[in-house]
Design a protein around this motif. Structure first.
Motif, PDB file in Angstrom:
ATOM      1  N   ARG A   1      17.245  18.116  31.330  1.00  0.00           N
ATOM      2  CA  ARG A   1      17.424  17.778  29.925  1.00  0.00           C
ATOM      3  C   ARG A   1      18.590  16.807  29.749  1.00  0.00           C
ATOM      4  NH1 ARG A   1      16.847  23.220  30.440  1.00  0.00           N
ATOM      5  NH2 ARG A   1      19.115  23.539  30.384  1.00  0.00           N
ATOM      6  N   VAL A   2      18.523  16.016  28.692  1.00  0.00           N
ATOM      7  CA  VAL A   2      19.678  15.223  28.295  1.00  0.00           C
ATOM      8  C   VAL A   2      20.719  16.186  27.745  1.00  0.00           C
ATOM      9  CG1 VAL A   2      20.539  13.449  26.725  1.00  0.00           C
ATOM     10  CG2 VAL A   2      18.279  13.204  27.769  1.00  0.00           C
ATOM     11  N   PRO A   3      21.958  16.139  28.221  1.00  0.00           N
ATOM     12  CA  PRO A   3      22.970  17.094  27.753  1.00  0.00           C
ATOM     13  C   PRO A   3      23.176  17.006  26.251  1.00  0.00           C
ATOM     14  CG  PRO A   3      23.749  15.909  29.684  1.00  0.00           C
ATOM     15  CD  PRO A   3      22.488  15.244  29.246  1.00  0.00           C
ATOM     16  N   PRO A   4      23.332  18.124  25.585  1.00  0.00           N
ATOM     17  CA  PRO A   4      23.609  18.104  24.140  1.00  0.00           C
ATOM     18  C   PRO A   4      24.852  17.265  23.841  1.00  0.00           C
ATOM     19  CG  PRO A   4      23.161  20.339  24.907  1.00  0.00           C
ATOM     20  CD  PRO A   4      23.271  19.493  26.129  1.00  0.00           C
ATOM     21  N   GLY A   5      24.770  16.483  22.789  1.00  0.00           N
ATOM     22  CA  GLY A   5      25.912  15.672  22.400  1.00  0.00           C
ATOM     23  C   GLY A   5      26.005  14.329  23.091  1.00  0.00           C
ATOM     24  N   THR A   6      25.048  14.028  23.974  1.00  0.00           N
ATOM     25  CA  THR A   6      25.076  12.738  24.662  1.00  0.00           C
ATOM     26  C   THR A   6      24.901  11.604  23.654  1.00  0.00           C
ATOM     27  OG1 THR A   6      24.164  13.669  26.693  1.00  0.00           O
ATOM     28  CG2 THR A   6      23.944  11.292  26.399  1.00  0.00           C
ATOM     29  N   PRO A   7      25.798  10.628  23.665  1.00  0.00           N
ATOM     30  CA  PRO A   7      25.642   9.511  22.724  1.00  0.00           C
ATOM     31  C   PRO A   7      24.444   8.645  23.103  1.00  0.00           C
ATOM     32  CG  PRO A   7      27.412   9.052  24.270  1.00  0.00           C
ATOM     33  CD  PRO A   7      26.992  10.466  24.519  1.00  0.00           C
ATOM     34  N   THR A   8      23.972   7.871  22.150  1.00  0.00           N
ATOM     35  CA  THR A   8      22.914   6.908  22.444  1.00  0.00           C
ATOM     36  C   THR A   8      23.461   5.864  23.415  1.00  0.00           C
ATOM     37  OG1 THR A   8      21.966   7.220  20.253  1.00  0.00           O
ATOM     38  CG2 THR A   8      21.300   5.249  21.457  1.00  0.00           C
ATOM     39  N   LEU A   9      22.717   5.624  24.486  1.00  0.00           N
ATOM     40  CA  LEU A   9      23.159   4.701  25.528  1.00  0.00           C
ATOM     41  C   LEU A   9      22.297   3.446  25.533  1.00  0.00           C
ATOM     42  CD1 LEU A   9      23.632   7.309  28.422  1.00  0.00           C
ATOM     43  CD2 LEU A   9      25.374   6.450  26.857  1.00  0.00           C
ATOM     44  N   THR A  10      22.863   2.377  26.026  1.00  0.00           N
ATOM     45  CA  THR A  10      22.116   1.127  26.157  1.00  0.00           C
ATOM     46  C   THR A  10      22.342   0.552  27.552  1.00  0.00           C
ATOM     47  OG1 THR A  10      21.663  -1.015  25.134  1.00  0.00           O
ATOM     48  CG2 THR A  10      23.968  -0.365  25.300  1.00  0.00           C
ATOM     49  N   VAL A  11      21.362  -0.172  28.034  1.00  0.00           N
ATOM     50  CA  VAL A  11      21.406  -0.735  29.385  1.00  0.00           C
ATOM     51  C   VAL A  11      21.074  -2.217  29.318  1.00  0.00           C
ATOM     52  CG1 VAL A  11      20.513  -0.595  31.735  1.00  0.00           C
ATOM     53  CG2 VAL A  11      20.623   1.468  30.334  1.00  0.00           C
ATOM     54  N   SER A  12      21.854  -3.017  30.031  1.00  0.00           N
ATOM     55  CA  SER A  12      21.556  -4.441  30.181  1.00  0.00           C
ATOM     56  C   SER A  12      21.382  -4.732  31.668  1.00  0.00           C
ATOM     57  CB  SER A  12      22.696  -5.304  29.628  1.00  0.00           C
ATOM     58  OG  SER A  12      22.922  -5.039  28.272  1.00  0.00           O
ATOM     59  N   GLU A  13      20.266  -5.337  32.025  1.00  0.00           N
ATOM     60  CA  GLU A  13      20.066  -5.794  33.399  1.00  0.00           C
ATOM     61  C   GLU A  13      20.134  -7.313  33.381  1.00  0.00           C
ATOM     62  OE1 GLU A  13      16.612  -4.132  35.242  1.00  0.00           O
ATOM     63  OE2 GLU A  13      17.245  -2.057  34.903  1.00  0.00           O
ATOM     64  N   VAL A  14      21.150  -7.863  34.040  1.00  0.00           N
ATOM     65  CA  VAL A  14      21.417  -9.297  33.981  1.00  0.00           C
ATOM     66  C   VAL A  14      21.478  -9.870  35.392  1.00  0.00           C
ATOM     67  CG1 VAL A  14      22.659  -9.091  31.803  1.00  0.00           C
ATOM     68  CG2 VAL A  14      23.925  -8.916  33.950  1.00  0.00           C
ATOM     69  N   MET A  15      21.441 -11.190  35.485  1.00  0.00           N
ATOM     70  CA  MET A  15      21.634 -11.907  36.737  1.00  0.00           C
ATOM     71  C   MET A  15      22.962 -12.650  36.645  1.00  0.00           C
ATOM     72  SD  MET A  15      18.973 -10.996  38.469  1.00  0.00           S
ATOM     73  CE  MET A  15      18.807 -12.129  39.868  1.00  0.00           C
ATOM     74  N   VAL A  16      23.825 -12.427  37.623  1.00  0.00           N
ATOM     75  CA  VAL A  16      25.188 -12.943  37.596  1.00  0.00           C
ATOM     76  C   VAL A  16      25.339 -14.019  38.669  1.00  0.00           C
ATOM     77  CG1 VAL A  16      27.613 -12.336  37.961  1.00  0.00           C
ATOM     78  CG2 VAL A  16      26.079 -10.747  36.765  1.00  0.00           C
ATOM     79  N   PRO A  17      25.842 -15.207  38.323  1.00  0.00           N
ATOM     80  CA  PRO A  17      26.036 -16.233  39.353  1.00  0.00           C
ATOM     81  C   PRO A  17      27.171 -15.863  40.295  1.00  0.00           C
ATOM     82  CG  PRO A  17      26.928 -16.956  37.248  1.00  0.00           C
ATOM     83  CD  PRO A  17      26.211 -15.673  36.984  1.00  0.00           C
ATOM     84  N   SER A  18      26.914 -15.925  41.600  1.00  0.00           N
ATOM     85  CA  SER A  18      27.926 -15.600  42.600  1.00  0.00           C
ATOM     86  C   SER A  18      28.695 -16.859  42.997  1.00  0.00           C
ATOM     87  CB  SER A  18      27.272 -14.954  43.815  1.00  0.00           C
ATOM     88  OG  SER A  18      28.242 -14.383  44.677  1.00  0.00           O
ATOM     89  N   HIS A  19      29.499 -16.744  44.039  1.00  0.00           N
ATOM     90  CA  HIS A  19      30.382 -17.837  44.454  1.00  0.00           C
ATOM     91  C   HIS A  19      29.625 -19.105  44.823  1.00  0.00           C
ATOM     92  CE1 HIS A  19      29.615 -17.547  48.899  1.00  0.00           C
ATOM     93  NE2 HIS A  19      29.117 -16.392  48.501  1.00  0.00           N
ATOM     94  N   ASP A  20      28.376 -18.944  45.263  1.00  0.00           N
ATOM     95  CA  ASP A  20      27.580 -20.090  45.693  1.00  0.00           C
ATOM     96  C   ASP A  20      26.441 -20.409  44.733  1.00  0.00           C
ATOM     97  OD1 ASP A  20      26.182 -17.789  46.181  1.00  0.00           O
ATOM     98  OD2 ASP A  20      25.792 -18.186  48.302  1.00  0.00           O
TER      99      ASP A  20
END
Length: 737
Positions: free
Chosen positions: A448-467
């Motif tokens: 179960r989702v624990p009682p009192g858990t806040p609404t969560l959001t997720v971002s899946e992004v692509m991050v430019p690396s050193h090259d």
């Protein structure tokens, strides 16, 4: 936690340590080596002798000192209580489900509030659960945590083989019991560490890989060499076991000493399969022979593939051997070869092509040979049905997140069971009867989702690396979080062996997220997030991409306003020690705190250890000039520089760790304590009843997580009365069992 079961001498030592202004001193005893023209310094080589009285006392002193400091962290007790509360509120955990004909179910279950997983069975979903193996009985009897490492029921479900080890050592012994009576058959078989245990088609005999009993004084590098696969009738005296396969058994096959094998069977097939690996990378050698050869003095093994064929997974069904390979298909394809025709991998036909997008992974062969394969994209994996002449079909349409296929080892079912997984939703066990119908919840897993858990959001992004290469990064936080102020942010990465981070929900992480914390997961190079090419881009001489991708991810989190360097932490575990250690030593100004968790810290000396020799295939060897240069570059211990203001570091290690020896954390910790000028703590959090994390109890896991979160908040200045120093004039509290 500190070293458990601290003897009286170490307890008395705590009083002396309380007067110290810093951690216990570590004498420098530099050892130098010239490797390929480079002089390599090793100032704490003596700590590799973990059995010496001097090193033992030093480890105890470091563990007690760390506990004296951790005990003062402002949020430690509150986080410990909250994490325990979250664990109890979310329900019972179920994992490693095995379905057999007759609707027999076997699985591991840890009830909420209990320390360890039990092995249970039931007949169908409506059947009553019956506990077959309860490790806590041995824990109470012997005073050391015990855990089930693996289990394999016989094809008819009447017998059960399982491995059990103590104190996180993974030094498993093999047991066999009668399922109906619950009684043990025969004596435990020692040194059966790997889950390379398989039942013969008649369910009366089983194969197992046993490592040698080494003579006293043998170097640790001999541990996994020349292991042997035996065949034993269930309950028989082990002296009657028949050697089936191995370097000492099949000398004509010219096996390597590190060809650790398992011999597998399938009730649908008249063939058996011997598959070797070095226990670390999945590629190896494959041999087949008729099951009928078990009754002959000599087994005629025929090789069907070699290491260079890139085979990473196999399935046997009738006369067909399915092989997953990345050769010529870096994102994977499944092949099929006909054993009855004497085919090898060169003759195999492609049955599932490399996907246009994503990575092709595991395969389940269901009733009638129906194929279900997993395809991953980013942090998500889906199970698809692949049928001749039909388009691939998702087996859980309309269901979000990942779906992983649960194996049908006897190919007995027309349906397929799936485990779901997502960042913000608890896992479920689903039943799918086809892609044209919705998958339904079996009810077997009720997290179960624990009682009192806040609404969560997720971002899946692509991050430019050193090259300029784009790196997958997932960011999780409360939906109402605003980026106009910095937040406690924890970056997690691994990046080795082609293993990738998948979307998952951890109820205990709510303790961090509900406080406004941010969790970020990076699938850096060295993982398999984008296929074998992505793995090879963080492998041996290309390994710097692993930690440089981590640094790029950290900079992204700062640039986008999630954190500042004063509120950013980084965490890496095991081979992820390279990710975290080298990110910290290359860009110390980016992080306020770091967790080196059972980490690989000294890659120059690693191959001198029992498990280190098996990792040469992934990281390289000092014997090769180019690979030595790469190993020196990826070795955190050797890249620590005097006079640098390093972030606060907590090194976590179990004394019984069989995968990464505790001396790796010891040496890196000692070097950081001597070199850093930041005044921030460098602590060795040691547990005398733990290893690499396998088999750790719920209490051990929760305690570690609470310490990680509290350590971060303390160093971020996010807790009332928090400081950034590790010294105190007051007497530290010392926890004992």
């Amino acid at each position: 936690m500190p070293l458990r079961k601290i003897p009286l001498a170490a307890t008395l030592l705590a009083a002396a340590l309380s007067a110290l202004a810093g951690p216990p001193s570590t004498p420098v005893k530099d050892v130098t080596q010239v490797l390929h023209g480079v002089t390599v310094h090793d100032p704490y080589r003596n700590l590799e002798d973990v059995k010496s009285p001097a090193t033992q006392e030093w480890l105890k002193a470091q563990g007690v000192y760390a506990e004296s400091v951790l005990g003062k962290m402002p949020e430690r007790e509150a986080l410990t209580r909250r994490i325990d509360e979250l664990g109890r509120a979310t329900g019972d955990l179920v994992r490693e489900i095995v379905r057999l004909p007759g609707d027999q179910l076997f699985y591991l279950k840890r009830e909420a509030g209990y320390a360890q997983f039990k092995l249970v069975t039931r007949n169908g979903l409506s059947g009553t659960e019956r506990v077959l193996v309860d490790p806590e009985q041995l824990t109470r009897a012997k005073g050391v945590p015990h855990a089930i490492n693996y289990f394999v029921p016989s094809w008819n479900g009447k017998l059960l083989a399982y491995g059990m080890s103590a104190g996180g050592s993974e030094d498993a012994s093999l047991y066999v019991l009668d399922v109906a009576s619950g009684k043990a058959l025969g004596e435990p078989i020692p040194r059966v560490h790997e889950s390379l245990v398989h039942w013969a088609p008649d369910s009366r005999a089983l194969s197992y890989n046993q490592i040698r009993e080494l003579p006293a004084g043998s170097p640790p590098t001999e541990t996994f060499l020349d292991s042997t696969v035996f065949l034993l009738q269930a309950g028989a005296d082990t002296r009657t076991a028949k050697p089936l396969f191995g370097p000492l058994v099949n000398k004509a096959l010219k096996l390597d000493r590190l060809d650790v094998a398992g011999v597998t069977f399938d009730p649908s097939s008249r063939y058996m399969l011997a598959r070797t690996t070095d226990t670390t990378v999945p590629e190896g050698k494959l041999f087949v022979a008729p099951v009928a050869d078990l009754g002959k003095p000599q087994i005629t093994w025929r090789q069907v593939s070699a290491f260079d064929d890139g085979v990473t997974d196999v399935r046997l069904f009738g006369n067909t051997l399915y092989l997953r390979t990345h050769k010529g298909a870096p994102r994977g394809r499944w092949l099929a070869l006909d054993l009855a025709k004497g085919q090898t991998v060169a003759d195999a036909k492609t049955v599932i092509e490399q996907p246009a997008e994503g990575v092709l992974k595991g395969l389940v062969v269901g009733q009638g040979g129906t194929l279900y394969a997993e395809v991953s994209r980013g942090f998500t994996t889906r199970t698809w049905r692949f049928a001749p002449g039909q388009a691939p079909a998702d087996m859980a349409p309309g269901r979000g997140g990942s779906t992983f296929a649960i194996d049908d080892p006897a190919h007995a079912f027309a349906d397929v069971w799936l485990t779901s997984s997502a960042w913000t939703e608890p896992a479920r066990v689903l039943r799918s009867t086809g892609p044209d119908k919705p998958a339904v919840d079996t009810g077997l897993l009720q997290i179960r989702v624990p009682p009192g858990t806040p609404t969560l959001t997720v971002s899946e992004v692509m991050v430019p690396s050193h090259d300029g290469v784009q790196v997958p990064l997932a960011i999780i936080h409360r939906a109402d979080l605003k980026r106009d102020v910095p937040h406690p942010t924890l970056l997690v990465g691994y990046g080795a062996y082609g293993l990738s981070m998948e979307a998952f929900f951890n109820p205990r992480s709510v303790a961090w997220l509900e406080r406004g914390g941010v969790l970020a997961y990076a699938n850096v190079r060295g993982s398999g997030a984008l296929g074998e090419e992505w793995h090879r881009a963080g492998f041996k001489t290309t390994k710097p991409n692993t930690w440089k991708d981590g640094i790029a991810s950290a900079k992204y989190l700062v640039d986008k306003g999630y954190a500042t360097p004063k509120t950013l932490g980084i965490w890496g575990t095991s081979a992820g020690g390279i990710f975290v250690g080298r990110a910290v030593t290359e860009a110390p100004e980016l992080f306020a705190a770091a967790i080196f968790d059972v980490g690989m810290m000294d890659t120059i000396r690693s191959e001198e250890s029992a498990n280190g020799i098996t990792n040469i295939s992934e990281f390289g060897t000092v014997k090769d000039p180019a690979e030595f240069k790469a190993l020196l570059e990826m070795s955190t211990y050797h890249q620590i520089k005097d006079g640098v203001a390093y972030p606060a570091v907590m090194l976590i290690h179990g004394i019984n760790d069989p995968r990464v020896d505790v001396w790796q954390s010891a040496k890196a910790g000692a070097r950081l304590q001597a070199a850093s000028t930041s005044g921030k703590p460098v602590l060795l959090r040691l547990d005398g009843q733990a290893g690499h994390g396998v088999g750790s109890t719920a209490t051990q896991q929760a305690s570690k997580l609470a310490d990680v979160y509290a350590f971060m908040l303390w160093q971020f200045g996010q807790a009332p009365g928090a400081t950034t120093t590790a010294t105190s004039s007051s007497t530290p509290a010392v926890k004992t069992p």
